[in-house]
Design an enzyme around this catalytic site. Structure first.
Site, PDB file in Angstrom:
ATOM      1  N   ASP A  90       0.880  -1.269   0.084  1.00 20.75           N
ATOM      2  CA  ASP A  90      -0.045  -0.064   0.021  1.00 20.75           C
ATOM      3  C   ASP A  90       0.790   1.190   0.065  1.00 20.75           C
ATOM      4  OD1 ASP A  90      -1.495  -2.243   0.915  1.00 20.75           O
ATOM      5  OD2 ASP A  90      -2.848  -0.939   2.151  1.00 20.75           O
TER       6      ASP A  90
ATOM      7  N   ASN B 133      -8.500  -2.855  -2.139  1.00 22.63           N
ATOM      8  CA  ASN B 133      -9.820  -2.247  -1.752  1.00 22.63           C
ATOM      9  C   ASN B 133     -10.135  -0.945  -1.829  1.00 22.63           C
ATOM     10  OD1 ASN B 133      -8.165  -2.043   0.644  1.00 22.63           O
ATOM     11  ND2 ASN B 133     -10.075  -1.974   1.700  1.00 22.63           N
ATOM     12  N   HIS B 134      -9.110  -0.170  -1.717  1.00 23.92           N
ATOM     13  CA  HIS B 134      -9.137   1.050  -2.196  1.00 23.92           C
ATOM     14  C   HIS B 134      -9.307   1.889  -3.541  1.00 23.92           C
ATOM     15  CE1 HIS B 134      -9.440   3.074   2.079  1.00 23.92           C
ATOM     16  NE2 HIS B 134      -8.835   1.918   2.254  1.00 23.92           N
TER      17      HIS B 134
ATOM     18  N   ASP C 167     -24.018  16.758  -3.763  1.00 28.27           N
ATOM     19  CA  ASP C 167     -23.286  17.662  -4.382  1.00 28.27           C
ATOM     20  C   ASP C 167     -22.596  17.269  -5.905  1.00 28.27           C
ATOM     21  OD1 ASP C 167     -22.176  20.407  -4.838  1.00 28.27           O
ATOM     22  OD2 ASP C 167     -20.449  19.907  -3.598  1.00 28.27           O
TER      23      ASP C 167
ATOM     24  N   ASP D  61     -21.742  18.724  -8.529  1.00 29.81           N
ATOM     25  CA  ASP D  61     -20.623  19.609  -9.069  1.00 29.81           C
ATOM     26  C   ASP D  61     -19.477  19.736  -8.050  1.00 29.81           C
ATOM     27  OD1 ASP D  61     -21.901  21.149  -7.502  1.00 29.81           O
ATOM     28  OD2 ASP D  61     -22.190  22.923  -9.027  1.00 29.81           O
TER      29      ASP D  61
ATOM     30  N   GLU E 122     -32.480  19.696  -1.381  1.00 31.21           N
ATOM     31  CA  GLU E 122     -31.454  18.694  -1.415  1.00 31.21           C
ATOM     32  C   GLU E 122     -30.920  18.340  -0.041  1.00 31.21           C
ATOM     33  OE1 GLU E 122     -29.022  19.058  -5.566  1.00 31.21           O
ATOM     34  OE2 GLU E 122     -28.565  20.348  -4.004  1.00 31.21           O
TER      35      GLU E 122
ATOM     36  N   ASP F 246     -30.143  32.881   0.062  1.00 35.25           N
ATOM     37  CA  ASP F 246     -30.072  32.671  -1.347  1.00 35.25           C
ATOM     38  C   ASP F 246     -30.573  31.341  -1.823  1.00 35.25           C
ATOM     39  OD1 ASP F 246     -28.156  30.865  -0.835  1.00 35.25           O
ATOM     40  OD2 ASP F 246     -26.586  31.550  -2.123  1.00 35.25           O
TER      41      ASP F 246
END
Length: 728
Positions: free
Chosen positions: A178, A239-240, A658, A660, A669, A702
């Site tokens: 790793d 696994n990552h 989120d 973007d 949301e 907003d």
């Protein structure tokens, strides 16, 4: 006179009895001192590792919850959570390969860009330019990253699941474990051992990304050398190398921060690249190299036939249609007693026969988690939401696995419980199970194969399982990674299993060495250790231990604070007279029953809680060094504690919504996030509270919310840090 001189000299050379006693005392003191340091070093290591694995358990459960919702909720109510499907499900790109390649080539690179400019096919000049640029903290332009990933994907499509190599074509093969985003370790390996080439082949055994801050640079370098030396550079999947794991452990965020324009395209392409990485490597038909380990169901012949590109994430159960399932739902309110039974009954692991499962049918119908007898040992249950109970100690959350072949499987989600009657697992699920075991398993000293409940995924495999696999395939050695080791490597199972870990200072500066293996034609491993160090070389052993211990104890105190209500309720059950004190053994028993970290609590007690004059533990002192941040007014103390505890899970849900990665989400949301979050945890939060929270953190009115600021309100504060800042 001569005799007198001789006697005087003899008396001078003979050590005095006092000096001998002093030397013995010093020696005893030094041995006690070293033993004490070693004890501190070991429990520091145990703290780091236990907290790391607890985080993986949480990630596996959250992923399993999402998986069930994506696979089942949409079909059942027709309006499932599409808001998370765009990231958890793989994206189907309508563009052809030719159009995609042309699209990347047409990306304009501004003249102000001063980094390396790649041309394909790559040359040694290109790889040298990349290494030089990354040493100077430069970032490769998004155009070249996309082109590199596209070429890597084309190449990996041609590769088999299991790579077979021979040492006859090279003097030695270097095997690295790793790296976890630690570019300094990779550069140090190249400095000490040489760059990859036809004369110097490498195998990198997975987990290139996450945790460290230079994961992007590492995969760029590794993929570049893979394309430059395809026969001498080899990469196994870890696994990552998993886009869902990357959400929790930092790689997704790193890519979006470094590539704001092309970040989403890069992440989507990486899903394909990661899923195409080979799963295993075999050297000289004698040495097997996989990232995690094996199970008693691992079969290299079967593994060679797996369609690995379909396993975009080992945390995502393969999709299974519910058309052929017998689906029954009941309201949450009518199932309150059933949920209590579920949380009180342990999850059973998947090694028993079907007959024994039928005998346990009544337990399953009450909601206990069980796993498939036909699946491998990494099987456990489809995860259910966590419920915080003051009276019930926290159990290790189940890992992602095959659905149970029992008569009824009850799975709670947003507003009801659903009972499914799953059929026999299809081949796709058996393939997925093989991949999970390869990527997630760990060795143990005891014989047998059992559920890896501590980490939450894969299995524990014993020496007998290792011996059986090696004999079956005529192998002599298993090399794996996946676990940080203090010396960078470790041998077990009578020398038949080697763990290699190449990220030094993994938990904290000075916490561990990194290492790599060189393997020649005689197949006798040679180990090379190192440690990237800018400051630790100047520190004494005592100072290094103190720094690592301090970091580990800080993390552990945060865990204690996050479970404060549950701990206090359990403490008070022993403190009948409400004195604020209980015995040390009672204190240790309570902390372990709630945190489930398997730590030496009696040894750690002096670092976590103080004793009263009568020798009992003042259990309230566990929480004195930690204080909450500034909570948002509508949030009740109980809800605030839940947020402290599951802050990372909530951040993941926010990041999924989120799209973007701007850090801003709409109020609607935000409401959807809370419905997911509260259903995952089984926490009741009414709509009015959610609306009040949304309005209170919409600072500029907003209609959008900065969720990073919201999460910052639920970060615990170490009082000692505040004092140091004030003094500074």
């Amino acid at each position: 006179m001569g005799c007198g001189t001789s006697i005087a000299i003899e008396n001078q050379t003979r050590p005095s009895e006092t000096a001998m006693k002093a030397a013995i005392l010093i020696q005893r003191w030094y041995r006690r001192y070293v033993a004490h340091l070693e004890m501190r070093r070991r429990y520091t290591w145990n703290i780091f590792q236990s907290i790391e694995y607890a985080g993986e358990q949480d990630q596996l459960q959250l992923s399993s919850f999402f998986s069930f919702m994506l696979d089942n909720v949409t079909q059942m109510n027709g309006n499932g959570p599409d808001l998370i499907s765009h990231l958890l499900d793989s994206v189907v790109d309508p563009l052809t390969e030719e159009v995609r390649q042309l699209k990347y080539e047409q990306i304009v690179v501004s003249e102000s860009y001063s980094g390396p400019r790649l041309s394909f096919p790559l040359s040694v000049t290109d790889t040298n330019a990349l290494l030089s640029a990354f040493k100077e903290e430069q970032t490769l332009h998004g155009k070249y990253v996309l082109q590199l990933l596209y070429e890597t994907k084309k190449f990996l499509k041609q590769m088999p699941n299991v790579i077979y190599l021979s040492t006859s074509y090279a003097k030695e093969i270097t095997i690295c474990g790793d790296l976890h985003g630690s570019l300094d370790d990779l550069l140090l390996i190249f400095y000490k051992n040489g760059l990859p080439s036809a004369e110097n082949p490498y195998i990198f055994n997975g987990d290139f990304v996450d945790r460290g801050k230079k994961s992007t640079e590492i995969i760029i370098i590794l993929f570049a050398f893979l394309l430059l030396y395809p026969d001498h550079m080899h990469l196994n999947r870890g696994n990552h190398e998993d886009h869902i794991m990357n959400l929790r452990y930092g790689f997704t965020k790193e890519v979006m921060q470094k590539y704001k324009t092309h970040g989403r395209e890069i992440l989507q392409l990486l899903q394909d690249v990661f899923s195409l990485l080979p799963l295993a490597t075999v050297i000289d038909n004698k040495v097997l190299i996989v990232h995690g380990g094996i199970s008693d169901k691992t079969d290299l012949d079967f593994l060679s036939t797996v369609e690995r590109h379909k396993v975009k994430s080992a945390l995502r159960l393969p999709k299974r249609s519910t058309d052929h399932l017998n689906v029954r739902s009941c309201s949450r309110s009518s199932s309150r007693h059933s949920r209590r039974s579920r949380m009180d009954s342990p999850c059973s692991s998947g090694r028993s026969s079907r007959a024994s499962r039928r005998r346990k049918k009544h337990s399953t119908k009450q909601g206990s988690c069980s796993s498939s007898s036909s699946s491998s040992s990494s099987s456990s249950s489809v995860c259910s939401p966590r419920v915080s109970s003051r009276n019930t100690p926290r159990r290790p959350p189940p890992s992602p696995s095959l659905p149970s072949p029992t008569d009824v499987l009850q799975v709670p989600f947003l507003d009801s419980f659903v009972s499914l009657e799953p059929p026999e697992p299809p081949r796709e699920e058996l393939e997925w199970q093989q991949v999970v075991d390869i990527l997630w398993s760990d060795p143990k000293n005891q014989n047998g194969c059992s559920l890896n409940s501590f980490r939450g995924g894969g299995c524990y495999f014993g020496p007998d399982v290792t011996q059986a696999l090696l004999q079956k395939h005529d192998l002599c050695l298993l090399i794996r990674s996946h676990e940080c080791k203090q010396e960078g490597y470790e041998l077990c199972h009578n020398g038949q299993v080697i763990t290699i870990f190449s990220a030094s200072n993994y938990y904290e500066e000075g916490s561990n060495r990194g290492a790599y293996i060189k393997l020649g034609p005689e197949l006798v491993p040679r180990f090379f250790q190192y440690q990237v160090s800018r400051s630790t070389r100047k520190l004494t052993l005592h100072q290094r231990v103190r720094v690592a211990e301090g970091s580990a104890l800080r993390a552990l105190k945060e865990k204690l604070y996050a479970q404060r209500s549950e701990l206090m309720a359990a403490f008070q059950q022993y403190d009948i007279d409400n004195t604020g004190r209980i015995s040390t053994s009672e204190w240790a028993q309570v902390v372990e029953s709630v945190l489930r970290l398997d730590l030496p609590w009696r040894t750690l007690r002096p670092r976590l809680a103080r004793l009263s004059a009568d020798g009992n533990v003042e259990y309230g002192s566990c929480f004195e060094d930690i204080s909450p941040g500034e909570p948002i007014p509508p949030v009740t103390p109980n809800l605030a504690e839940t947020l402290y505890r599951y802050r990372t899970d909530l951040e993941i849900i926010f990041n999924i919504i989120d799209k973007d990665h701007s850090g801003q989400i709409s109020i609607e949301e935000f409401r959807q996030t809370w419905k997911l979050f509260t259903s995952h945890l089984g926490v009741a939060v009414n709509d009015q509270t959610i609306d009040d929270m949304a309005r209170s953190i919409d600072f500029n009115k907003d209609g959008s919310i900065d969720f990073n600021e919201f999460l910052e309100a639920f970060r615990v504060v170490h009082k000692l840090d505040v004092k140091e800042q004030q003094q500074g």
